[in-house]
Design an enzyme around this catalytic site. Sequence first.
Site, PDB file in Angstrom:
ATOM      1  N   CYS A 187       0.798  -1.228   0.000  1.00 24.05           N
ATOM      2  CA  CYS A 187       0.000   0.000   0.000  1.00 24.05           C
ATOM      3  C   CYS A 187       0.831   1.279   0.000  1.00 24.05           C
ATOM      4  CB  CYS A 187      -0.980  -0.007   1.171  1.00 24.05           C
ATOM      5  SG  CYS A 187      -0.206  -0.098   2.804  1.00 24.05           S
TER       6      CYS A 187
ATOM      7  N   ARG B  97      16.457   1.661   0.872  1.00 24.31           N
ATOM      8  CA  ARG B  97      16.115   0.461   0.116  1.00 24.31           C
ATOM      9  C   ARG B  97      15.431  -0.563   1.016  1.00 24.31           C
ATOM     10  NH1 ARG B  97      21.054  -1.264  -1.601  1.00 24.31           N
ATOM     11  NH2 ARG B  97      21.229   0.645  -2.854  1.00 24.31           N
ATOM     12  N   SER B  98      14.511  -0.115   1.847  1.00 23.50           N
ATOM     13  CA  SER B  98      13.812  -1.040   2.746  1.00 23.50           C
ATOM     14  C   SER B  98      12.931  -1.989   1.944  1.00 23.50           C
ATOM     15  CB  SER B  98      12.951  -0.260   3.745  1.00 23.50           C
ATOM     16  OG  SER B  98      11.838   0.319   3.085  1.00 23.50           O
TER      17      SER B  98
ATOM     18  N   ASP C 275      21.082   3.416  -0.628  1.00 26.20           N
ATOM     19  CA  ASP C 275      21.035   2.928   0.743  1.00 26.20           C
ATOM     20  C   ASP C 275      22.307   3.375   1.452  1.00 26.20           C
ATOM     21  OD1 ASP C 275      19.061   1.541   2.337  1.00 26.20           O
ATOM     22  OD2 ASP C 275      20.568  -0.011   2.680  1.00 26.20           O
ATOM     23  N   ILE C 276      22.470   2.970   2.677  1.00 28.23           N
ATOM     24  CA  ILE C 276      23.542   3.518   3.497  1.00 28.23           C
ATOM     25  C   ILE C 276      24.929   3.242   2.931  1.00 28.23           C
ATOM     26  CG2 ILE C 276      23.679   1.481   5.004  1.00 28.23           C
ATOM     27  CD1 ILE C 276      24.103   3.470   7.350  1.00 28.23           C
TER      28      ILE C 276
END
Length: 224
Positions: A116, A151-152, A174-175
């Site tokens: 969602c 980038r979860s 990302d990190i």
Amino acid sequence: SDDPASRKYAQWTGKSCEKDGIKFELREVAPLDLEDKLQEANQDPKVHGIMIYYPCFGAVPSFYGGRMDDHLRDSVAVEKDVEGLCFTYRHNLFHNVRNLPYLDGTPSTKKCLLPCTPLALVKILEHLNVYDESLPVGDRMQGQTVTVINRSEIVGRPLSAMLANDGADVYSVDIDSIYLMRRGKMLPSDIDVETACRKSRVIVTGVPTKDYKLPTEWVQPGTA
């Protein structure tokens, strides 16, 4: 889950379902019984949709490999997954499969569910006319460059994949790395975050800390 945020989320879900005339039943079970109770719900013809309020086990490993929470997520029947998070929907999202070819063993034309929050961001971009509706579905971000910071597995990665599958070049930040995502491909990139942002028509920051601030001078006029 005993997590306070999960309990509050369950309360909000129940209120929303009640408002829309959907019967909502919250089933609380002991952690070691959760897998069996999930299978019962999968097989119960009176249950039409299933949500699991994570974290249930957190980082606890599963007997089957990976984390137990991941195993539960992938054990929800595709016919009853209302969040688009089970293996089938995730596999289809990343492989740009937009419809379920089969459902309950019979041919289907049902659209795949999408998670969602990434979907809500796509809808916002459509509302802002970033998507070009004159182009065919699947090509409406053609020629656009996007930077997604974080980038979860819940937001950043699926959002990047959805935008790439619609034709965009997406810098996934990302990190410790930056990748360029293009229609099923994740290519290493030596670009830095500033350059990626300056090239982008769209920038999405999903960094889960209030301390992160994107330098505004990296954002070009007209960027969404």
